[in-house]
Design a protein around this motif. Structure first.
Motif, mmCIF file in Angstrom:
data_model
loop_
_atom_site.group_PDB
_atom_site.id
_atom_site.type_symbol
_atom_site.label_atom_id
_atom_site.label_comp_id
_atom_site.label_asym_id
_atom_site.label_seq_id
_atom_site.Cartn_x
_atom_site.Cartn_y
_atom_site.Cartn_z
ATOM 1 N N ALA A 1 13.038 0.210 12.082
ATOM 2 C CA ALA A 1 13.063 1.986 12.472
ATOM 3 C C ALA A 1 11.408 2.659 12.873
ATOM 4 C CB ALA A 1 13.594 2.502 12.320
ATOM 5 N N ASP A 2 10.516 2.720 12.195
ATOM 6 C CA ASP A 2 8.858 2.949 11.861
ATOM 7 C C ASP A 2 8.217 2.385 13.272
ATOM 8 O OD1 ASP A 2 9.466 0.131 10.340
ATOM 9 O OD2 ASP A 2 7.205 0.654 9.555
ATOM 10 N N LEU A 3 8.715 1.242 13.455
ATOM 11 C CA LEU A 3 7.465 0.356 14.683
ATOM 12 C C LEU A 3 8.022 0.733 15.749
ATOM 13 C CD1 LEU A 3 6.043 -2.146 12.371
ATOM 14 C CD2 LEU A 3 4.774 -0.434 13.784
ATOM 15 N N VAL B 1 0.857 -1.439 -0.065
ATOM 16 C CA VAL B 1 -0.454 0.204 0.356
ATOM 17 C C VAL B 1 1.070 1.151 -0.491
ATOM 18 C CG1 VAL B 1 -1.949 1.786 1.489
ATOM 19 C CG2 VAL B 1 -2.207 -1.160 1.270
ATOM 20 N N HIS B 2 2.032 1.630 1.189
ATOM 21 C CA HIS B 2 3.125 2.210 0.912
ATOM 22 C C HIS B 2 3.391 2.869 -0.897
ATOM 23 C CE1 HIS B 2 6.697 0.339 0.369
ATOM 24 N NE2 HIS B 2 6.235 -0.039 1.225
ATOM 25 N N GLY B 3 3.431 4.654 -0.329
ATOM 26 C CA GLY B 3 4.298 4.680 -1.641
ATOM 27 C C GLY B 3 6.097 4.649 -1.659
ATOM 28 N N SER B 4 6.819 5.494 -2.142
ATOM 29 C CA SER B 4 7.750 5.257 -2.240
ATOM 30 C C SER B 4 9.310 6.118 -1.477
ATOM 31 C CB SER B 4 8.719 6.191 -3.651
ATOM 32 O OG SER B 4 8.234 7.492 -3.986
ATOM 33 N N ALA B 5 8.163 6.433 -0.295
ATOM 34 C CA ALA B 5 9.134 7.040 0.828
ATOM 35 C C ALA B 5 10.634 7.442 0.423
ATOM 36 C CB ALA B 5 9.317 6.445 1.872
ATOM 37 N N PRO B 6 10.365 8.978 -0.329
ATOM 38 C CA PRO B 6 11.616 9.677 -0.605
ATOM 39 C C PRO B 6 12.272 10.309 0.509
ATOM 40 C CG PRO B 6 9.409 10.493 -1.951
ATOM 41 C CD PRO B 6 9.623 9.315 -0.854
ATOM 42 N N ASP B 7 11.713 9.688 1.486
ATOM 43 C CA ASP B 7 12.782 10.614 2.936
ATOM 44 C C ASP B 7 13.346 9.431 3.533
ATOM 45 O OD1 ASP B 7 9.808 9.666 4.014
ATOM 46 O OD2 ASP B 7 10.298 10.040 5.234
HETATM 47 P P1 ATP Z 1 4.381 9.432 -3.011
HETATM 48 O O1 ATP Z 1 5.143 10.125 -3.465
HETATM 49 O O2 ATP Z 1 5.584 7.481 -3.874
HETATM 50 O O3 ATP Z 1 3.158 7.931 -2.650
HETATM 51 P P2 ATP Z 1 5.147 9.647 -0.288
HETATM 52 O O4 ATP Z 1 6.267 10.086 1.119
HETATM 53 O O5 ATP Z 1 4.625 10.439 -0.407
HETATM 54 O O6 ATP Z 1 5.758 8.743 -1.304
HETATM 55 P P3 ATP Z 1 4.186 7.391 2.053
HETATM 56 O O7 ATP Z 1 5.542 6.400 1.100
HETATM 57 O O8 ATP Z 1 3.445 5.947 1.169
HETATM 58 O O9 ATP Z 1 3.893 8.517 1.065
HETATM 59 O O10 ATP Z 1 4.220 7.091 3.015
HETATM 60 C C1 ATP Z 1 4.658 8.406 3.290
HETATM 61 C C2 ATP Z 1 5.624 8.067 4.901
HETATM 62 O O11 ATP Z 1 5.708 7.096 5.430
HETATM 63 C C3 ATP Z 1 6.594 7.762 4.201
HETATM 64 O O12 ATP Z 1 7.753 8.669 3.838
HETATM 65 C C4 ATP Z 1 7.296 7.235 5.312
HETATM 66 O O13 ATP Z 1 8.121 7.729 6.144
HETATM 67 C C5 ATP Z 1 7.072 6.096 5.989
HETATM 68 N N1 ATP Z 1 6.663 4.861 5.408
HETATM 69 C C6 ATP Z 1 6.272 4.746 3.702
HETATM 70 N N2 ATP Z 1 6.382 3.334 3.464
HETATM 71 C C7 ATP Z 1 7.184 2.162 4.900
HETATM 72 C C8 ATP Z 1 7.546 1.858 4.862
HETATM 73 N N3 ATP Z 1 7.635 0.374 4.176
HETATM 74 N N4 ATP Z 1 8.632 1.077 5.614
HETATM 75 C C9 ATP Z 1 8.718 2.441 7.156
HETATM 76 N N5 ATP Z 1 8.833 3.813 6.539
HETATM 77 C C10 ATP Z 1 7.768 4.303 5.497
#
Ligand code: ATP
Length: 345
Positions: free
Chosen positions: A317-319, A263-269
């Motif tokens: 780290a996220d959890l 479900v998650h996006g590319s999380a560029p951060d």
């Molecule tokens: P996109 O533009 O591709 O949707 P985004 O950064 O806007 O990317 P998500 O990647 O879906 O959106 O998620 C938002 C935040 O959640 C990320 O910036 C990241 O910090 C965290 N996150 C998402 N997926 C993961 C993951 N698999 N592991 C750890 N943190 C995650």
């Protein structure tokens, strides 16, 4: 150990995509199944080289193999695509988006005993973004198309899923009290389809009440089916109930083709740092195994992940915040931990 062999299109994607899909592939291979990964590139990185973020070769490969494992892809501005993800779903007519939300016992911030499946209509509705300015800066209009055909096949998919997986009931989530014509049609079709499944209970919930119910007593619900935009929102709510984006898998299902993506996006951060949580992508891989008929291998992967979480020794780290006793590990180390568990249990 099983020895079946599969050829699967692999789209590593952008941002954390390559890291989490690599981790997922290693776990899937540890089940003993044999995979040939037909690696295809889509998204921002490929757009610079090929002039499009979705080259024909990607779609051709998915069509040829019938199944794909996909990381998140970013849609470059000005590429001609509103969203590459939506482009893939449309081109391949992947009409049902399926997002399970299952409690992993021991996971911080997770509601106990949640076992939900959100089935979201994937091809029409407000999410297609058919909109325009009526008077620039003053009034704007969006068009929401709901058809009998699309409603029927997604509701039927939800009932078939419920029957195949021994589920208690299907809840149709709607706003037909206000959107009497569009959601009225979706609800009417749902009631008709339900007649063919006397063994599965149909419940009806207005979307706002559904959101409240999901927060208050999510364990009372089972399979949910809804229109595109409501499904987008409700499924993120459900992901939040069980630990968030790091553990939320997803699938896009068509008549003969299925594309599996977290479900998650590319999380560029956090990209390229080996800190992303690979569990969402790995659970996505388990959904793919089940789709391929490899139920035992899917259960192996899911139970290895559940065991690692329940042991509470390591976490990404996220959890971390809810598990003060656990050691923080990176993407690769988490995959290693899951594989170790899979091979020793
Ligand atoms: P996109 O533009 O591709 O949707 P985004 O950064 O806007 O990317 P998500 O990647 O879906 O959106 O998620 C938002 C935040 O959640 C990320 O910036 C990241 O910090 C965290 N996150 C998402 N997926 C993961 C993951 N698999 N592991 C750890 N943190 C995650």
């Amino acid at each position: 150990m099983a020895h079946n062999a599969y050829t699967v299109t692999l789209i590593p994607g952008d941002g954390i995509g390559p890291e989490v899909t690599e981790a997922a592939c290693r776990v899937l291979e540890a089940t003993g199944l044999s995979f040939t990964w037909d690696v295809q590139n889509a998204g921002a990185a490929v757009a610079e080289r090929e002039g499009t973020p979705l080259p024909d070769a990607v779609l051709d490969s998915i069509r040829a193999h019938g199944v794909a494992l996909k990381g998140p892809v970013t849609t470059p501005i000005g590429s001609g695509f509103r969203s590459v993800n939506v482009g893939i779903r449309k081109a391949l007519d992947l009409y049902a988006n399926v997002r399970p939300a299952l409690t992993l016992p021991g996971l911080p911030r997770s509601h106990p005993n949640v076992d939900l499946i959100v089935v979201r209509e994937n091809t029409e509705g407000l999410y297609t973004g058919i909109e325009h300015e009526v008077i620039p800066d003053v009034a704007a209009e969006a068009t929401r198309i709901i058809t009998r055909r699309a409603s029927e096949r997604v509701v039927r998919y939800a009932f078939e899923y419920a029957r195949r997986n021994g589920r208690r009931g299907v809840t149709v989530v709607h706003k037909a009290n206000i959107l009497k014509i569009t959601d009225g049609l979706f609800l009417k079709v749902a009631r008709e389809v339900a007649q063919d499944y006397p063994d599965i209970a149909l419940r009806e919930m207005i979307v706002d009440a559904m959101c409240m119910q999901l927060v208050v007593q999510p364990e009372a619900y089972d399979v949910l089916v809804t229109t595109n935009l409501f499904g987008d929102i409700v499924s993120d709510l459900c992901a939040g109930l069980v630990g968030g984006l790091g553990v939320a898998p997803g699938a896009n299902i068509g008549e003969h083709i299925a594309v599996f993506e977290p479900v998650h996006g590319s999380a560029p951060d956090i990209a390229g740092k080996d800190i992303a949580n690979p569990i969402a992508a790995t659970l996505t891989g388990a959904l793919m195994l089940r789709h391929l008929g490899e139920r035992e291998a899917a259960a192996q992967v899911e139970s290895a992940i559940a065991s690692v979480i329940a042991a509470g020794r390591v976490i990404t780290a996220d959890l971390k915040s809810g598990l003060p006793g656990a050691r923080v590990v990176g993407t690769r180390a988490m995959a290693d931990e899951i594989i170790h568990n899979l091979l020793t249990n």
